[in-house]
Design an enzyme around this catalytic site. Structure first.
Site, PDB file in Angstrom:
ATOM      1  N   LYS A 142       6.580 -15.921  20.586  1.00  0.00           N
ATOM      2  CA  LYS A 142       5.193 -16.117  20.143  1.00  0.00           C
ATOM      3  C   LYS A 142       4.256 -15.260  20.987  1.00  0.00           C
ATOM      4  CE  LYS A 142       1.602 -19.650  19.644  1.00  0.00           C
ATOM      5  NZ  LYS A 142       1.258 -21.094  19.685  1.00  0.00           N
ATOM      6  N   GLU A 185      12.263 -14.329  30.205  1.00  0.00           N
ATOM      7  CA  GLU A 185      13.673 -14.294  29.782  1.00  0.00           C
ATOM      8  C   GLU A 185      13.850 -13.433  28.535  1.00  0.00           C
ATOM      9  OE1 GLU A 185      11.834 -17.053  30.313  1.00  0.00           O
ATOM     10  OE2 GLU A 185      13.031 -18.722  31.069  1.00  0.00           O
ATOM     11  N   GLY A 210       5.133 -23.363  19.573  1.00  0.00           N
ATOM     12  CA  GLY A 210       6.485 -22.796  19.635  1.00  0.00           C
ATOM     13  C   GLY A 210       7.542 -23.749  19.118  1.00  0.00           C
ATOM     14  N   ARG A 211       7.462 -25.038  19.533  1.00  0.00           N
ATOM     15  CA  ARG A 211       8.492 -25.990  19.140  1.00  0.00           C
ATOM     16  C   ARG A 211       8.322 -26.476  17.709  1.00  0.00           C
ATOM     17  NH1 ARG A 211       5.293 -27.353  23.219  1.00  0.00           N
ATOM     18  NH2 ARG A 211       3.806 -29.075  22.988  1.00  0.00           N
ATOM     19  N   GLU A 220       8.814 -31.784  25.269  1.00  0.00           N
ATOM     20  CA  GLU A 220       7.761 -30.812  25.590  1.00  0.00           C
ATOM     21  C   GLU A 220       6.446 -31.235  24.938  1.00  0.00           C
ATOM     22  OE1 GLU A 220       7.591 -26.279  24.552  1.00  0.00           O
ATOM     23  OE2 GLU A 220       8.649 -26.481  26.473  1.00  0.00           O
ATOM     24  N   HIS A 262      33.964 -40.651  23.164  1.00  0.00           N
ATOM     25  CA  HIS A 262      34.948 -40.328  24.212  1.00  0.00           C
ATOM     26  C   HIS A 262      34.272 -39.677  25.405  1.00  0.00           C
ATOM     27  CE1 HIS A 262      37.953 -41.177  21.119  1.00  0.00           C
ATOM     28  NE2 HIS A 262      37.105 -40.555  20.313  1.00  0.00           N
ATOM     29  N   LYS A 311       6.610 -21.221  35.313  1.00  0.00           N
ATOM     30  CA  LYS A 311       6.563 -19.768  35.087  1.00  0.00           C
ATOM     31  C   LYS A 311       5.793 -19.089  36.222  1.00  0.00           C
ATOM     32  CE  LYS A 311       6.757 -19.731  29.995  1.00  0.00           C
ATOM     33  NZ  LYS A 311       6.046 -19.366  28.749  1.00  0.00           N
TER      34      LYS A 311
END
Ligand code: F6P
Length: 561
Positions: free
Chosen positions: A206, A212, A267-268, A353, A384, A500
């Site tokens: 965005k 990253e 973003g999410r 978030e 399990h 950040k």
């Protein structure tokens, strides 16, 4: 100032918890044979059974009162109409506009945003059809066979989850890869298997400023030029989904290959936007529109259904009951569907978030719990791994079981085992087991499970693009409703910006002893520093030192605020 925990309804819910704490869920069924019919709900291709919760009729009624006394109706109308509800970033919140299939304008800052949303959809359609048909050629004239999405957080989790969930709809000659971690192992593993001549990279970001993603994109571009040849056409193999057109073009992406979206898309919440390009490439534009249609229909349900028959509202209220009155710290998401194995990770960002906040929309610290820790894994694997704790541990963990009813052809036996395992688990969590019962001893013993552990069961008729769209929109709105009742801003993420910023400060000081950090960080930096021969930074520092007058102190970082 309104204090939620001082409200009459909140106080009544607190008392109700004291009164009902020892009630058993299974007794609610004995008392009301119609409980399942009353506490289950169908919306389109989704069916929710919320009857196996430690929620009596009086508790549910009081929870609904909490919603009705909240700003839900107003804030929901504000969101859908583009009012500025993300108050700290001074933005509207309009992921719903991206899937708005109704006619008519949607005004943001006096401008109808629907035409530009439509234009972007058409751009996605043209591009996805060109790549899927083979019309889009790489620099050497070959068609694209591998698509690599480079992004992180909402620029990865949504498209990644959806592409895996809808794998059976994938174009047979296209493979999809998602690179997100800054750990070089992630991109190395993906690039090691690819041919640059037939690979398309989507730089999904965005802001076009996430460390990253930019580092991974630069590494991908370097790999491409090193393997395809220095004069190979980056523009034929790199496209971008971003709000930052300028930065994308500076990276070397052609303007016509930048798929824009807007600041009012979180973003999410962005998989419905250009960030969803991998989905359209994988399942086709028609399938992508079905995804949007499913979300749109859930939007309409959320907007129009009364709270007592409103799936997102009911899920939100049940969650608030456990978080704020029962004291549950986490919410488990257990899809009994291997195709949904990425769903818990997606919902983790969506929920944590959004609602991992400790101040309200006025900036005042809250005196109640907010967003839960969301976690999970597919069933039957979870049986399990962590079900032992859920059955016999000391923690109270509400579970969302999610599954699709329709088996894949030829997999009926597997699917039957999958679904019966899920139903058995939901029942066992509620019933428990009392090993001593056979001996007439109802006390717990090493063989016993206390039971009375709640769960929802959410069934999709079939895992289709439309039903997946509805499922994701359902959880988006559940998160929204909880945020409204907690009176927090679900749409900013200042906690992430802190990390950040400090990451930037630390990486700037890797080559110098810095008193700006605590002794632990300094000691660890010294260990890390030993493994890095800084090139340019060392040379720069050396040059500075050399040119500086004698006695000039070494460069120190800005004192931490
Ligand atoms: O995690 C913080 C965050 O800003 C998320 O909200 C976002 O989805 C992610 O980083 C990636 O941001 P961008 O899409 O700008 O690279």
């Amino acid at each position: 100032m309104f204090q939620l925990t001082r409200s009459v309804t909140w106080q009544a819910l607190t008392q109700l918890r004291q009164q009902t704490a020892n009630e058993r869920i299974r007794d609610y069924f004995t008392a009301d044979p119609q409980r399942f019919e009353k506490m289950s709900l169908r919306v389109g291709g989704l069916f929710l059974d919320y009857s196996k919760h430690q929620v009596s009729e009086s508790v549910l009624a009081k929870l609904l009162e909490l919603a009705d006394h909240s700003a839900l109706v107003q804030r929901r109308a504000q969101m859908f109409s583009g009012d500025i509800i993300n108050v700290t970033e001074n933005r509207p919140v309009l992921h719903t506009a991206l899937r708005n299939l109704a006619e008519g304008p949607l005004m943001v800052d006096g401008q109808d945003v629907m035409p530009e949303i439509q234009r972007t959809r058409e751009q996605i359609q043209r591009f996805s059809e060109a790549v899927r048909s083979g019309e889009w050629k790489g620099h050497s004239g070959k068609r694209i066979r591998d698509v690599v999405n480079i992004g992180i957080g909402g620029s990865d989790l949504g498209p990644n989850m959806a592409c895996r969930a809808l794998l059976k709809y994938r174009h047979p000659e296209l493979s999809f890869h998602f690179v997100s971690n800054v750990d070089g192992a992630h991109i190395q593993k993906v690039l090691s298997r690819l041919d640059p001549a037939t690979t398309l990279f989507i730089v999904s970001t965005k802001t076009f400023s996430t460390q990253e993603t930019l580092l991974n994109a630069k590494t991908a571009r370097r790999w491409f030029l090193e393997t395809a040849g220095e004069d190979a056409d980056v523009g034929a193999h790199f496209i971008a989904a971003s709000t930052n057109k300028k930065a994308a073009m500076e990276f070397g992406i052609r303007e016509e290959n930048i798929f824009e979206f807007w600041a009012w898309v979180g973003g999410r919440y962005s998989m419905w936007s250009s960030i969803g390009l991998p989905i359209a490439l994988s399942i086709g534009f028609e399938g992508f529109m079905e995804l949007l249609e499913g979300a749109y229909e859930m939007d309409r349900h959320f907007l129009t259904a009364p709270s007592a028959e409103n799936m997102p509202v009911l899920m939100a209220l049940i969650g608030i009951w456990y978080i704020n009155f029962v004291g549950a710290e986490t919410q488990a998401i257990v899809p009994y569907d291997q195709a949904l194995h990425q769903l818990p990770a997606f919902l983790q960002q969506l929920d944590m978030e959004s609602n991992g906040k400790s101040v309200d929309i006025f900036g005042h610290p809250v005196d109640y719990k907010t967003g839960p820790i969301v976690w999970g894994q597919t069933g039957s694997n979870g049986q399990h791994a962590f079900f032992q704790l859920l059955h016999q541990g000391t923690r109270y963990v509400p579970i969302d079981f999610i599954a699709s009813l329709k088996p894949e052809p030829g997999m009926e036996e597997h699917h039957f085992a999958l679904l019966t395992n899920m139903l058995a688990q939901a029942n066992a969590f509620m019933e428990g087991s009392h090993g001593g019962e056979e001996r007439g001893d109802s006390q717990l013993d090493p063989y016993s499970c206390p039971g009375n552990r709640p769960s929802s069961v959410l069934l999709l008729d079939e895992l289709t693009p439309k039903n997946l769209g509805a499922l994701i929109a359902l959880y988006e709105h559940k998160v929204f409703v909880q945020g409204v009742i907690w009176n927090i801003n679900s749409f900013d993420q200042w906690g992430v910006q802190l990390g950040k910023r400090i990451a930037g400060e630390i990486s700037e000081r890797i080559d110098a002893q810095s008193q700006d950090f605590d002794a632990s960080t300094q000691g660890l930096l010294a260990l890390v520093r030993g493994h890095f021969q800084r090139g340019a930074a060392d040379a720069e520092t050396a040059a500075e030192t050399a040119s500086a007058p004698a006695g000039t102190p070494r460069r120190k970082g800005k004192p931490r605020q």
